[in-house]
Write an enzyme that holds these catalytic residues in place. Structure first.
Site, mmCIF file in Angstrom:
data_model
loop_
_atom_site.group_PDB
_atom_site.id
_atom_site.type_symbol
_atom_site.label_atom_id
_atom_site.label_comp_id
_atom_site.label_asym_id
_atom_site.label_seq_id
_atom_site.Cartn_x
_atom_site.Cartn_y
_atom_site.Cartn_z
ATOM 1 C CG ASP A 81 -1.851 1.194 1.227
ATOM 2 O OD1 ASP A 81 -2.797 1.189 0.426
ATOM 3 O OD2 ASP A 81 -1.615 2.137 2.002
ATOM 4 N NE ARG B 126 -11.918 7.139 1.103
ATOM 5 C CZ ARG B 126 -10.665 7.079 1.516
ATOM 6 N NH1 ARG B 126 -9.721 6.688 0.676
ATOM 7 N NH2 ARG B 126 -10.338 7.419 2.744
ATOM 8 C CD GLU C 222 -2.527 1.881 -3.265
ATOM 9 O OE1 GLU C 222 -3.387 2.701 -3.621
ATOM 10 O OE2 GLU C 222 -1.547 2.194 -2.568
ATOM 11 C CG ASP D 74 -9.106 4.585 -2.478
ATOM 12 O OD1 ASP D 74 -9.719 5.495 -1.901
ATOM 13 O OD2 ASP D 74 -7.876 4.449 -2.424
#
Length: 685
Positions: A293, A529, A335, A405
């Site tokens: 991430d 989100r 990511e 996301d």
């Protein structure tokens, strides 16, 4: 094999010493792997750290210790995957992405739902952040935990999910069912409550060097001249003042995302060693894929946006190579939501080709699919996919329709200009369209993080809501429902057919519209989100086998796609999908040339029938056409450009060469299964 260089030989001694408790034949296997991947460790470290030779020896010692602690079942898995290193490139691998608690309550609950995953053909499960966060350490911590990405302890599981042992047990259960486990590893930052940050705030100079700390705003202000803001609405700026730093004198710490997420200083080799230990510990729990991430942000350089710097790829190369020695079945997924022309570097280019991450998200493909549906045109998608650097053959894209996301409209200005569009205006149009503000829009999304200075406005919302299902149900229109489900099927067919690992986001298999009460949950009101992070509706899932229901139609369509995909070796990810111009800008055509057979995929991104010159398809090497998704031989009709294929609205066709044993008769074509539309080929207008 050539003798290792002196630095690698010294590292090999450290490796042997730390793994000395292993049987000799296992040590020799470990040594063989060091001969294979040790040079990649040294090469990566040498491009970043001044004393790379000494650091390589320290890395080797950690690798040997981790290998010694690896349990027999995982060593057996290593041996299997060394024989099949392309396991994640195989067309029978379909991914599923979920928050463990929102999917099944706990890690044990996830284990109880393995049968459901196998129904969908899932062979890869990504569980969203599950390591202990700042709110687990301090429930009163203000600001939340960024959806689990503010990690306070890498070696503990979030208490409400279970224990580390539960995670290891789940990995074993998944492996028995033929499913690989993916877990998030946040590389760029830790929570303010992490022991390293706590120590830094208490005056520990060694731990202060784990972060980017400045006595005043002079240097931060210089960096911020070129730094974009990630969360301009609720976390503006990239630095936060903390009064406890620098012995109580106070200082500024780098916080790219939120004020409570402190960026790690990867220029400090101690950070690399500590994070390598985390990687190896997760590997020894049975994790198969580590999702790196925020990896793009880990290296800082003045005068840049501090994303995707060369050192990022060198560091990941070293981490990956070290992990391959200790746990060769483990792969890395980057990511990196970056511009299309910067994406391939995360898989490796130049001398790092195939030596960085094994998987990377193809964010651009996702954006282009949604753009094409909004405009009914595929010319921008074709332009965006044309001329990009090829990925290394041993790597794969992770493709997806939706994820946890928001959607940022990563449309390149040059690509937009090439098809007669303004990049800025098109991005603004997409935000207006998918928030439902544009006249005639079928979408029902929410604007996320509007930045008035740049005009950037991202979008939240479930796939079904963005594809028009919410509006169709509002209008009580069966025709609109069919069109919305046709769009959903097309989107998923495109990501299943692109090659790589298609990722199905939890709830999308049931056309879940999202959580209408997302803001009522504590800590979620400021972050919309959460609208597309609903808890799994298991009552809705009970309808998945009923073809008269929306969930039943969607679930059946996705099961069918997975089954068709698994039977097509041409979808092996070693081969790239490349755009093909078929003379109709409403049809996205992708060509896959593979030794097992050529595929031409046609995606009609419009709500009208479209004609494609059959000669354009046959020129790719196909003569006796067979459509694999619906299982029929398409007929051609005379048209202005000769024989033409008539492609129904939102149809997704995977065209290959018809085998002799397949009957030539045409069956239902077009939006079959998920949309429930049984459009006959002889019904061409």
């Amino acid at each position: 094999m050539n003798d290792p260089s002196p630095p690698l030989e010294r590292a090999l001694v450290a490796l042997r010493d730390s793994a000395s408790d292993l049987p000799e034949h296992v040590v020799e296997q470990l040594v063989d792997r060091w001969h294979r991947w040790g040079p990649d460790v040294l090469d990566g470290l040498a491009d970043v750290y001044p004393d790379a030779e000494e650091l390589t020896a320290r890395v080797a010692a950690r690798v040997g210790a981790a290998a010694a602690a690896r349990r027999p079942a995982l060593r057996h898995r290593d041996a299997q995957r060394l024989l099949r290193p392309d396991w994640f490139q195989q067309p029978d691998v379909v991914g599923y992405v979920a928050y463990a608690d929102r999917f099944a309550g706990t890690l044990r609950g996830v284990a109880d739902r393995i049968g459901y995953l196998r129904e969908l053909g899932v062979g890869y499960l990504h569980l969203m952040p599950l390591l202990a966060t700042r709110t687990d350490v301090d429930p009163s911590a203000e600001g939340g935990d960024d959806g689990g990405y503010a990690v306070a302890d890498y070696r503990r599981v979030r208490p409400h999910l279970g224990t580390v042992q539960d995670l290891a047990d789940l990995a074993d259960r998944l492996h028995e069912a033929g499913i690989s486990l993916t877990v998030d590893l946040v590389l760029n930052h830790v929570a303010r409550e992490h022991e390293w940050a706590v120590g830094a705030r208490a005056g520990d100079e060694r731990l202060s060097r784990f972060f980017h700390v400045f006595a005043d705003r002079t240097t931060p202000a210089a960096y911020e001249r070129t730094l974009p803001e990630v969360f301009p609405d609720f976390a503006p700026g990239s630095f936060t003042h903390d009064p406890d730093l620098l012995g109580g004198r106070g200082g500024w710490v780098w916080t790219t995302f939120n004020s409570f997420q402190w960026d790690l200083n990867w220029a400090n080799p101690e950070v690399l060693l500590e994070m390598l230990g985390v990687v190896l510990d997760l590997a020894n729990l049975g994790v198969d894929v580590l999702r790196l991430d925020a990896v793009a942000f880990i290296w800082k350089r003045m005068g840049t946006d501090c994303q995707g710097q060369p050192e990022v790829h060198a560091i990941v190369q070293a981490l990956r190579a070290a992990t391959r020695v200790a746990a060769p079945s483990v792969v890395f997924k980057a990511e990196a939501i970056v511009a299309p022309d910067r994406l391939t570097a995360y898989l490796g280019t130049g001398r790092r080709a195939g030596r960085v991450s094994d998987l990377a998200y193809h964010n651009s493909f996702m954006v282009q699919l949604w753009s094409a549906l909004a405009t009914g045109r595929a010319d921008l998608a074709r332009q965006s996919l044309t001329g990009r650097p090829p990925k290394p053959v041993g790597t794969a894209w992770a493709t997806y329709v939706r994820c946890h996301d928001d959607i940022g409209w990563a449309v390149d200005d040059a690509d937009a200009a090439a098809v007669g569009l303004s990049g800025w205006a098109h991005r603004s149009f997409l935000s207006a369209f998918y928030s439902g503000r544009y006249p005639g829009s079928f979408a029902r999304g929410l604007v996320f993080q509007h930045n008035p200075a740049t005009g950037d406005a991202r979008i939240s919302g479930s796939a079904a809501a963005l594809a028009g299902l919410a509006a169709a149900l509002e209008h009580d229109s069966a025709e609109e429902v069919d069109l919305a489900l046709g769009r959903l099927f097309l989107l998923h067919a495109a990501v299943y057919g692109f090659g790589g690992v298609p990722l199905l986001y939890s709830g999308d298999e049931l056309a879940h519209l999202g959580d209408p009460h997302w803001a009522a949950e504590p800590g979620h009101a400021a972050d919309n989100r959460w609208v597309h992070r609903p808890r799994m509706d298991w009552a809705l899932a009970e309808q998945r086998h009923d073809p008269a229901t929306v969930p039943g139609r969607v679930f059946a369509g996705l099961r069918h796609l997975a089954a068709v995909r698994a039977g097509l070796p041409s979808l092996h990810a070693a081969v790239e999908s490349v755009p093909l111009d078929v003379g109709n800008d409403a049809v996205l055509a992708l060509l896959r040339r593979h030794a097992a057979g050529t595929l031409v995929q046609l995606y009609n991104v419009s709500s009208a029938w479209q004609r494609v010159p059959a000669g354009r398809v046959r020129a790719a090497g196909l003569q006796r056409l067979w459509e694999h998704v619906s299982g029929f031989a398409p007929h051609t009709e005379p048209g202005a450009s000769g024989d033409e294929l008539a492609v129904p609205p939102y149809a997704a066709w995977w065209l290959g060469e018809r085998d002799e044993e397949r009957p030539p008769g045409g069956r239902a074509a077009g939006r079959r299964g998920v949309a429930g539309a049984r459009v006959r080929q002889d019904a061409v207008p």
